[in-house]
Design a protein around this motif. Structure first.
Motif, PDB file in Angstrom:
ATOM      1  N   LEU A 138       0.819  -1.212   0.000  1.00 46.32           N
ATOM      2  CA  LEU A 138       0.000   0.000   0.000  1.00 46.32           C
ATOM      3  C   LEU A 138       0.852   1.262   0.000  1.00 46.32           C
ATOM      4  O   LEU A 138       0.480   2.277  -0.612  1.00 46.32           O
ATOM      5  CB  LEU A 138      -0.938  -0.003   1.209  1.00 46.32           C
ATOM      6  N   GLN A 139       1.999   1.210   0.665  1.00 48.01           N
ATOM      7  CA  GLN A 139       2.890   2.369   0.651  1.00 48.01           C
ATOM      8  C   GLN A 139       3.415   2.631  -0.765  1.00 48.01           C
ATOM      9  O   GLN A 139       3.503   3.783  -1.190  1.00 48.01           O
ATOM     10  CB  GLN A 139       4.062   2.157   1.619  1.00 48.01           C
ATOM     11  N   ARG A 140       3.742   1.554  -1.484  1.00 43.11           N
ATOM     12  CA  ARG A 140       4.184   1.743  -2.869  1.00 43.11           C
ATOM     13  C   ARG A 140       3.052   2.302  -3.717  1.00 43.11           C
ATOM     14  O   ARG A 140       3.266   3.210  -4.533  1.00 43.11           O
ATOM     15  CB  ARG A 140       4.688   0.438  -3.475  1.00 43.11           C
ATOM     16  N   LEU A 141       1.853   1.782  -3.537  1.00 44.63           N
ATOM     17  CA  LEU A 141       0.712   2.324  -4.277  1.00 44.63           C
ATOM     18  C   LEU A 141       0.552   3.811  -4.006  1.00 44.63           C
ATOM     19  O   LEU A 141       0.257   4.588  -4.920  1.00 44.63           O
ATOM     20  CB  LEU A 141      -0.569   1.581  -3.888  1.00 44.63           C
ATOM     21  N   ALA A 142       0.750   4.214  -2.755  1.00 45.16           N
ATOM     22  CA  ALA A 142       0.601   5.620  -2.395  1.00 45.16           C
ATOM     23  C   ALA A 142       1.613   6.486  -3.133  1.00 45.16           C
ATOM     24  O   ALA A 142       1.261   7.518  -3.731  1.00 45.16           O
ATOM     25  CB  ALA A 142       0.769   5.790  -0.880  1.00 45.16           C
ATOM     26  N   LEU A 143       2.871   6.082  -3.106  1.00 47.10           N
ATOM     27  CA  LEU A 143       3.928   6.869  -3.755  1.00 47.10           C
ATOM     28  C   LEU A 143       3.746   6.903  -5.267  1.00 47.10           C
ATOM     29  O   LEU A 143       3.881   7.957  -5.904  1.00 47.10           O
ATOM     30  CB  LEU A 143       5.298   6.287  -3.392  1.00 47.10           C
ATOM     31  N   VAL A 144       3.445   5.749  -5.832  1.00 44.86           N
ATOM     32  CA  VAL A 144       3.286   5.644  -7.285  1.00 44.86           C
ATOM     33  C   VAL A 144       2.072   6.442  -7.749  1.00 44.86           C
ATOM     34  O   VAL A 144       2.121   7.159  -8.763  1.00 44.86           O
ATOM     35  CB  VAL A 144       3.171   4.163  -7.701  1.00 44.86           C
ATOM     36  N   TYR A 145       0.987   6.330  -7.017  1.00 41.96           N
ATOM     37  CA  TYR A 145      -0.236   7.057  -7.378  1.00 41.96           C
ATOM     38  C   TYR A 145       0.011   8.566  -7.402  1.00 41.96           C
ATOM     39  O   TYR A 145      -0.358   9.257  -8.363  1.00 41.96           O
ATOM     40  CB  TYR A 145      -1.338   6.714  -6.386  1.00 41.96           C
ATOM     41  N   PHE A 146       0.641   9.087  -6.351  1.00 48.30           N
ATOM     42  CA  PHE A 146       0.835  10.542  -6.277  1.00 48.30           C
ATOM     43  C   PHE A 146       1.755  11.027  -7.397  1.00 48.30           C
ATOM     44  O   PHE A 146       1.474  12.039  -8.047  1.00 48.30           O
ATOM     45  CB  PHE A 146       1.407  10.924  -4.918  1.00 48.30           C
ATOM     46  N   ALA A 147       2.847  10.303  -7.637  1.00 51.65           N
ATOM     47  CA  ALA A 147       3.765  10.711  -8.704  1.00 51.65           C
ATOM     48  C   ALA A 147       3.071  10.680 -10.065  1.00 51.65           C
ATOM     49  O   ALA A 147       3.267  11.580 -10.904  1.00 51.65           O
ATOM     50  CB  ALA A 147       4.987   9.790  -8.708  1.00 51.65           C
TER      51      ALA A 147
END
Length: 397
Positions: A138-147
């Motif tokens: 979920l942390q990766r999804l968060a970073l990837v989504y925002f970028a």
């Protein structure tokens, strides 16, 4: 029984809003279902080969699940931003910040949701809180989504393609040419080894050896959802944006399906050729892995569009709509349930092991019993998720 099942599926499909892209919802549901299936075997010692991750270089079908989800995030993002065209960029970015923060927070919650009740000497502070794993799914999804939101907001199609290629190129340049050294002063460069790469060195020194997944890797502890590998993960998400743009083009449905198949097959072919010089590796999220996983996702999307919108074979998709409509809630509830099963002590073992060893293993054997545990877990999850779907309880991050 069969007639009841058809009516059950028809009821689910009838409630689907007409403007929804059914194929995307189905693919999301298939992906999250596969993710929960492979994450919850009865015993990690007894898992069929295709349901395991590759040990290092190479891939199995399980390795495609998470990148599929990231590509689907990109496809959904393209649809979402089009519906928000009337909103200011500042408001869209503010919403993206809050959504990313919530995703990141949910990931940390799962990382911290564990207590070893069977061990009287267990210290939650020392063995969990002070050694929390900072990054994860979920942390990766968060970073990837925002970028990806930022790139899509400020760049057109050509800019998005340029970013996709540029992120992979920057990642490769550092992995191949950036020098780094261990605590003994040994110099390294251009390695793709377990625990010895530029990405592993960065995780070890920035995140800390006690805050990553592979804490015992040498010479550098690292995380499969680590910092540097997040760059090509953003490229995976951008590939989803571009795939959705193709589906939104003015071409007819047959042309769109053929285009997805063509791009997907070419990407997979190039990735397999590239594997001889740049290994396909999920933990490092190499650009060859981006090509491979995005290519297979394009093929899978083409198959879903053909089945759902051309052939109109839809009943099979209904259970996956239930899971896909609430994918984050499903992931969270499954994660909490899985942890509870290994937290509750039963005699000299825990509840999960007791259920497997006493009920399923004697009846079905090691491998089939372990798979049956995962299938029963899915079935019980479906009952809960269908209740949420029927009641309209959709968890929006």
């Amino acid at each position: 029984m069969l007639s009841w099942l058809w009516r059950h599926c028809d009821t689910i499909l009838a409630a689907l809003p007409p403007q929804r892209l059914l194929a995307l919802d189905v693919l999301r549901g298939l992906t999250i279902t596969a993710m929960i299936l492979v994450n919850n075997p009865g015993s990690w010692s007894h898992v069929y080969g295709p349901l395991r991750h590759a040990q290092w270089h190479g891939w199995t079908i399980t390795d495609l699940i998470f990148p599929f989800f990231i590509v689907i995030v990109g496809m959904s993002l393209q649809l979402s931003l089009q519906r928000q065209e009337q909103l200011s960029q500042a408001l869209v970015i503010r919403q993206a910040v809050f959504r990313s923060a919530r995703l990141f927070g949910l990931g940390l919650f799962l990382a911290l949701f564990y207590y070893n009740f069977a061990d009287p000497a267990y210290s939650y502070l020392e063995q969990k809180l002070l050694t929390v794993r900072w990054l994860g799914v979920l942390q990766r999804l968060a970073l990837v989504y925002f970028a990806t939101v930022l790139i899509v907001l400020y760049c057109g199609s050509r800019g998005r393609i340029a970013w996709l290629i540029g992120l992979c190129a920057v990642y490769l340049a550092a992995m191949l040419y950036a020098p780094y050294q261990d605590s003994y002063g040994n110099q390294f460069r251009g390695l793709w080894l377990f625990g010895n790469s530029f990405a592993a060195w960065l995780d070890h020194n920035v995140l800390g050896a006690s805050h990553v997944y592979y804490r015992n890797a040498t010479p550098f502890a690292f995380d499969p959802e680590g910092l540097w590998s997040s760059l090509p993960a953003v490229a995976s998400c951008l590939s989803g944006v571009l795939l959705m743009q193709w589906l939104q083009s003015g071409r007819n449905l047959a042309q769109k399906i053929r285009g997805l198949l063509f791009v997907g097959l070419i990407a997979v072919w190039l990735a397999e050729l590239w594997h001889f010089s740049l290994p396909i590796n999920k933990s490092l999220w190499t650009p060859s892995f981006v090509l491979l996983s995005s290519g297979y996702c394009a093929i899978a999307m083409a198959a879903c569009v053909w089945l759902c919108d051309v052939k109109r074979w839809r009943r099979w998709s209904a259970p996956f709509l239930v899971f896909g409509a609430n994918a984050i809630l499903f992931f969270m509830l499954a994660g909490v349930a899985a942890r509870i099963l290994v937290m509750i002590p039963v005699g000299d073992t825990v509840l999960k092991s007791w259920l497997f060893n006493r009920l399923l293993q004697p009846l079905l054997g090691n491998l089939n019993g372990s798979l049956a545990f995962a299938l029963v877990f899915l079935l019980l999850s479906y009952l809960l998720m269908h209740w949420c779907y029927r009641k309209g309880h959709i968890f929006k991050v």
